[in-house]
Enzyme design. Sequence first.
Site, PDB file in Angstrom:
ATOM      1  N   THR A  13      45.369  66.919  27.006  1.00 55.49           N
ATOM      2  CA  THR A  13      45.861  66.641  25.657  1.00 55.49           C
ATOM      3  C   THR A  13      44.958  67.293  24.620  1.00 55.49           C
ATOM      4  O   THR A  13      43.796  67.600  24.875  1.00 55.49           O
ATOM      5  CB  THR A  13      45.942  65.125  25.400  1.00 55.49           C
ATOM      6  OG1 THR A  13      44.613  64.566  25.420  1.00 55.49           O
ATOM      7  CG2 THR A  13      46.803  64.445  26.463  1.00 55.49           C
ATOM      8  N   GLY A  14      45.536  67.530  23.440  1.00 52.68           N
ATOM      9  CA  GLY A  14      44.779  68.186  22.384  1.00 52.68           C
ATOM     10  C   GLY A  14      44.240  69.525  22.814  1.00 52.68           C
ATOM     11  O   GLY A  14      43.075  69.840  22.584  1.00 52.68           O
ATOM     12  N   GLY A  18      39.976  74.948  21.275  1.00 49.82           N
ATOM     13  CA  GLY A  18      38.730  74.259  21.550  1.00 49.82           C
ATOM     14  C   GLY A  18      38.479  73.918  23.005  1.00 49.82           C
ATOM     15  O   GLY A  18      38.886  74.652  23.919  1.00 49.82           O
ATOM     16  N   ILE A  19      37.785  72.798  23.223  1.00 51.16           N
ATOM     17  CA  ILE A  19      37.453  72.365  24.574  1.00 51.16           C
ATOM     18  C   ILE A  19      38.710  72.137  25.398  1.00 51.16           C
ATOM     19  O   ILE A  19      38.748  72.455  26.590  1.00 51.16           O
ATOM     20  CB  ILE A  19      36.601  71.074  24.518  1.00 51.16           C
ATOM     21  CG1 ILE A  19      35.222  71.373  23.928  1.00 51.16           C
ATOM     22  CG2 ILE A  19      36.451  70.458  25.906  1.00 51.16           C
ATOM     23  CD1 ILE A  19      34.387  70.127  23.638  1.00 51.16           C
ATOM     24  N   GLY A  20      39.744  71.618  24.781  1.00 49.69           N
ATOM     25  CA  GLY A  20      40.996  71.375  25.501  1.00 49.69           C
ATOM     26  C   GLY A  20      41.611  72.641  26.052  1.00 49.69           C
ATOM     27  O   GLY A  20      42.010  72.697  27.221  1.00 49.69           O
ATOM     28  N   TYR A 149      33.229  57.610  14.142  1.00 52.45           N
ATOM     29  CA  TYR A 149      33.479  58.500  15.277  1.00 52.45           C
ATOM     30  C   TYR A 149      32.649  58.082  16.483  1.00 52.45           C
ATOM     31  O   TYR A 149      33.150  57.997  17.605  1.00 52.45           O
ATOM     32  CB  TYR A 149      33.139  59.940  14.877  1.00 52.45           C
ATOM     33  CG  TYR A 149      33.186  60.929  16.025  1.00 52.45           C
ATOM     34  CD1 TYR A 149      34.404  61.397  16.515  1.00 52.45           C
ATOM     35  CD2 TYR A 149      32.002  61.393  16.614  1.00 52.45           C
ATOM     36  CE1 TYR A 149      34.443  62.307  17.566  1.00 52.45           C
ATOM     37  CE2 TYR A 149      32.038  62.298  17.659  1.00 52.45           C
ATOM     38  CZ  TYR A 149      33.252  62.748  18.128  1.00 52.45           C
ATOM     39  OH  TYR A 149      33.290  63.641  19.189  1.00 52.45           O
TER      40      TYR A 149
END
Length: 259
Positions: A13-14, A18-20, A149
Amino acid sequence: MKIDLSGKTALVTGSSEGIGLASAKALAEAGATVFINGRSREKLEAAVAQIGGQARAILADLADSAGHDALVGQLPQADIVVSNAGIFQPSDFFESSDDIWERHWQLNVMAGVRLARHYLPGMENKGWGRFIFLGSESAFNIPVEMIHYGVTKTADVALARGLAKRMAGTGVTVNSVLPGPTLSEGVTAMLQEQREKTGQSLEAAGAEFVKQNRPTSILRRAATVDEVANMIVYAASPLASATTGAALRVDGGVIDTLM
């Protein structure tokens, strides 16, 4: 050592950037059929083109149950789930409204709760599965500039540990991965103003950020998204069969503890 995920279906997901995205690419390179997810059709189409192979996209906003239902309606079962979707927003505690807390909680925590509730029973029925939550070094090293966060990431680590116990003896592992400062698109955007003022490269600006804001770092630089993805792919693989309930650190040594 060779990681072979042929025949496995993975959801990240996401993952339109980026990292996803790095994780989705690495899982696909290991042979998995990968489903990516995000909120922008254009970004998802570009990401699918980067990944190639059997990559497919699911357009859904996981910040609420309606988006979750839309996702699982298109992918009822998965062998590997990487709950990566999340947000961060620097904001002083005394200026952080209920809305800021709620938005972070819903996407950073409840999206993963809903995914686990849906996918883990199917993994148990198969006798094999990998569920990975994206935590952060901020789970243990709560950042004063965004306490909200850090709290959500602590919750993710605790959730992974609890679910690992719940799935004990089933052949399903549950872990969290804890990146430190990482040169994702979000961090790159955060560093843009500094780079414009100083003329620094992205890598130099990242290293300066780490020096000033994460002084316990042993790595002394920001990680790349690929370095984080490597840990995620290992945790998702058959090679990690004895690793469960763990908080796997890719933090560059920021968390100042032996464990």
